[in-house]
Design a protein around this motif. Structure first.
Motif, PDB file in Angstrom:
ATOM      1  N   LEU A 125      44.200  46.584  35.633  1.00  0.00           N
ATOM      2  CA  LEU A 125      45.232  46.998  36.579  1.00  0.00           C
ATOM      3  C   LEU A 125      45.303  48.515  36.702  1.00  0.00           C
ATOM      4  N   LYS A 126      45.140  49.244  35.576  1.00  0.00           N
ATOM      5  CA  LYS A 126      45.229  50.703  35.613  1.00  0.00           C
ATOM      6  C   LYS A 126      44.154  51.313  36.500  1.00  0.00           C
ATOM      7  N   GLN A 127      43.010  50.675  36.547  1.00  0.00           N
ATOM      8  CA  GLN A 127      41.911  51.180  37.363  1.00  0.00           C
ATOM      9  C   GLN A 127      42.055  50.776  38.824  1.00  0.00           C
ATOM     10  N   GLY A 219      46.613  41.066  47.938  1.00  0.00           N
ATOM     11  CA  GLY A 219      46.374  39.654  47.650  1.00  0.00           C
ATOM     12  C   GLY A 219      45.187  39.464  46.724  1.00  0.00           C
ATOM     13  N   GLU A 220      44.126  40.264  46.940  1.00  0.00           N
ATOM     14  CA  GLU A 220      42.952  40.190  46.062  1.00  0.00           C
ATOM     15  C   GLU A 220      43.312  40.573  44.631  1.00  0.00           C
ATOM     16  N   LEU A 221      44.178  41.601  44.479  1.00  0.00           N
ATOM     17  CA  LEU A 221      44.593  42.015  43.142  1.00  0.00           C
ATOM     18  C   LEU A 221      45.334  40.884  42.435  1.00  0.00           C
ATOM     19  N   PHE A 222      46.207  40.204  43.166  1.00  0.00           N
ATOM     20  CA  PHE A 222      46.929  39.072  42.580  1.00  0.00           C
ATOM     21  C   PHE A 222      45.962  37.959  42.201  1.00  0.00           C
ATOM     22  N   GLN A 223      44.970  37.729  43.071  1.00  0.00           N
ATOM     23  CA  GLN A 223      43.987  36.682  42.787  1.00  0.00           C
ATOM     24  C   GLN A 223      43.180  37.028  41.543  1.00  0.00           C
TER      25      GLN A 223
END
Length: 739
Positions: A125-127, A219-223
């Motif tokens: 997530l940090k990246q 949405g991609e991050l959540f996926q």
């Protein structure tokens, strides 16, 4: 030699899978290679399982194809020849598992480089967050100050804010789309988002273009987070794999890898440590936690001479264990391999979605192109930019990523959730089959009953007391190893002197004769009494019975029963409640005993006095000719292997440490509780419900918005919210089954 006998299966670890279409892309590309019969990628572990004919395509060509798609090969597992058909491929209700299983040695998955143990990379997530957060800030500025920015000469300020926001939020999508186009992989969600947003920029819908790319990226991050969560759940399940073993060598203890320990070596297991290999206890007594293997939290007591399995956790005493199996053949190694590789056997629903998405995306692209180009040509006064905008809405809402990732994730969650409960399902195809079970057939001994004989009643005649009858029987049976004799001696509990028993003789098929303290004692079945012409008034006793006569006088009988498992009757009632139409018991025991057990448990029917081939014949009579109503056979997995193989679904009961059970069955219950059959069906039904729910919701929402977008009632904003919303709903819904 048939073509199927030449097939090989190769497992590879794929690195660099960073989007939801990776699974679809890899599988589709490999299955188009001549000689490849099936390719299956497990998103959660980054593992590829591919079946191919080595005479038509080689491993190098497969690896080159994967690299050409932009992925890396992290780790490879050894290839194995498949003898005959693919493992457990169902056909017409008949699948011969026994001959189809290859007994391959699976190498331990090696950790290398960075990322998780599967080489698939861990979500960071940090990246990932900073570029998205900066894009959100720029996008907010563009929305809040839209009019002033729009009024600058040449809209320079507007472009100075919007274009950086667009590139920050969409660079990975644009890069991936461009890379895939160069490699001939055109139609995926990256391509859809790219042409949709570039089209929006072209018709000067700048905020919409950024919104589409930004929300798609969010949405991609959540996926990615959801897939990472699923992966971590499976990794946690696999953490039961022991890392080290305390090897005893010449009076010293060395810490070594379990894979280097040989059969016959001695290992030391201290309190709190995992048992690293299967073995036999030579010294010590302890309580062990078996939950990693069985899903049961109740500790088990182990002592000198007991078998102990890798994956158990020693809780109290120090144990010295002699290793009986190498690590690669231990129960825990086989269990972990089953869990990790179960997704390679795809359910029909998974195969349908994979093929559906392969043709669905090109159709959507050409349909969008038709909406953009045709109406302005044939409808007088039609605004070209309006129809282009409608086409862009269609492209955005039609993205298939939610379906492509959530369906396999749902099945993988079902398999992982079942494994946590001590139920091993060998593939998603078997989860689907479990939901269609209408007939459940049980073996008796060891399945519905405990498989241990116990004296339940002592009936005396002609003045003998119960204690005297039991003493005479125990002495008479003192030299026999028959389970019935063992149960009588166990009930008697008193020491037996060999000097009191002489002239011991076994009479085949009847019983025994011996002299106990000078008295001639015969013990056996009713046929023995008739053979010896002993007058008696008791013949038709229900159950296993030992009649006794002393000096030619009938003394009474001892009734011995195989104890019914505590949850057997409730399990049958639960199966009925879940829609199972018929429950049957097949046993080699006599009719009187079988009838008693069947009546007590509440079974619909039973067939007794069967040999193994007789059980197969009875199963064939119960199978549905159309194959729609599935039949499951539940047995101990060793003696019942032919019947397990013949049934639609073979379920091995009490498979803890039983190699034959793990090798032969489609579903392995790691405890011997009949209620686990019900639990397996419940998990399958829940998985199926979630998968169908995801498909229906996703297609329904997409159909509605495709219709609204085509007639101009939906905007790009609404389309991207609907697309991301559907994807997230499907993914988080699929994760429920892991709980």
């Amino acid at each position: 030699m048939t073509e199927s006998s030449l097939l090989k299966t190769q497992q590879m670890q794929i690195g660099g899978m960073d989007c939801t279409s990776c699974k679809l892309k890899i599988e589709g590309s490999l299955e188009r290679l001549r000689g490849v019969t099936e390719a299956s990628v497990t998103v959660q572990t980054g593992r590829l399982t591919i079946t191919y004919n080595p005479e038509q395509v080689n491993e190098t060509t497969i690896q080159d194809q994967i690299k050409a798609l932009g992925y890396t090969l992290a780790t490879s597992k050894s290839s194995v020849a498949l003898n005959g058909q693919d493992h457990h491929e169902p056909h017409a209700g008949n699948h011969s598992h026994v001959d189809d299983h290859s007994h391959d040695e699976h190498d331990e998955v090696k950790e290398q480089g960075h990322g998780d143990k599967y080489g698939a990379g861990e979500f960071n997530l940090k990246q990932e967050a900073p570029p998205v957060l900066i894009a959100v800030a720029l996008f907010a500025i563009a929305i809040l100050f839209e009019q002033p920015l729009h009024n600058t000469p040449g809209h320079i300020a507007e472009f100075a804010v919007i274009i950086p926001a667009y590139l920050l939020s969409g660079w990975s999508v644009l890069k991936t789309a461009g890379r895939n186009i160069l490699r001939g992989q055109v139609f995926d969600e990256n391509f859809l988002m790219t042409i949709a947003t570039l089209g929006a920029l072209a018709i000067h819908q700048l905020p919409e273009a950024v919104a589409v790319m930004l929300f798609f990226r969010v949405g991609e991050l959540f996926q990615e987070y959801s897939v990472g969560r699923s992966r971590r759940s499976i990794i946690a399940l696999l953490e039961v794999r022991p890392d080290t073993a305390n090897l005893k060598v010449n009076g010293t203890v060395q810490q070594v890898s379990p894979g280097t320990v040989k059969v016959g070596d001695l290992i030391l297991v201290k309190p709190g440590e995992k048992v690293p290999l299967d073995g036999e206890i030579l010294e010590g007594k302890s309580q062990v936690d078996t939950s990693a293997l069985t899903g049961e939290s109740i500790p088990r007591t182990v002592k000198l001479g007991d078998s102990i399995l890798a994956g158990m956790i020693n809780q109290s005493g120090i144990l010295t264990i002699r290793v009986t199996k190498p690590f690669g053949e231990s129960s825990i190694a086989k269990i972990l391999d089953l869990v990790e590789n179960a997704s390679s056997k795809k359910a029909p629903t998974e195969k349908f979605i994979t093929k559906f998405a392969r043709y669905y995306t090109p159709v959507v692209v050409f349909l969008s192109l038709a909406i953009a180009l045709l109406p302005p040509l044939f409808i007088p006064g039609a605004d070209r930019s309006d129809w282009v905008y409608r086409a862009l809405v269609l492209l955005v809402i039609s993205c298939p990523c939610g379906l492509v990732i959530s369906i396999p994730l749902g099945y993988f969650g079902g398999i992982g959730g079942a494994a946590k409960r001590g139920i091993l399902v060998k593939g998603s195809m078997f989860l689907d089959s479990l939901t269609a079970i209408k007939t459940v057939v049980f073996d008796k001994t060891g399945t519905l009953t405990k498989g241990t004989f116990k004296v339940t009643q002592v009936v005396t005649k002609n003045g003998f007391s119960e204690a005297e009858l039991l003493r005479l029987a125990a002495n008479a049976e003192s030299h026999s190893n028959h389970p019935v004799a063992l149960s009588i001696r166990e009930t008697y509990t008193q020491p037996i002197s060999d000097s009191e028993v002489t002239d011991y003789e076994e009479i085949a098929g009847h019983g025994i004769r011996s002299i106990v303290q000078g008295h001639v004692v015969i013990a056996g079945n009713d046929r023995l009494l008739h053979r010896e012409r002993i007058d008696h008034d008791t013949c038709g006793v229900a159950g296993t019975v030992v009649h006794l006569a002393v000096d030619g006088r009938y003394a009474g009988y001892i009734l011995i029963a195989d104890e019914i498992k505590a949850d057997a009757a409730q399990a049958v009632r639960d199966l009925k409640r879940m829609g199972v139409e018929k429950t049957v018991m097949l046993t080699g025991d006599n009719k009187v005993v079988a009838q008693s057990v069947a009546h007590h448990i509440g079974l619909d029917a039973f067939v007794a006095e069967l040999l193994p081939e007789g059980k197969v014949h009875e199963i064939e009579k119960l199978l549905d000719p159309d194959g729609k109503k599935k039949l499951a056979f539940v047995g101990d997995g060793i003696n019942d292997a032919p019947v397990i193989a013949r049934a639609d679904i073979g379920i091995a009961m009490g498979g803890l440490g039983a190699d034959a059970a793990i090798e032969t069955a489609d579903v392995v219950l790691m405890t011997d509780a009949p209620s686990k059959v019900t639990e397996a069906i419940q998990i399958a039904q829940k998985t199926r419900h979630i998968v169908v729910q995801n498909i229906v919701v996703a297609l329904m929402v997409k159909a509605i918005f495709i219709g609204l977008g085509s007639i101009g009632l939906a905007t790009l904003w609404e389309a991207v919210f609907a697309d991301v919303g559907v994807a997230l709903f499907a993914i988080f819904n699929a994760l429920q089954v892991l709980k």
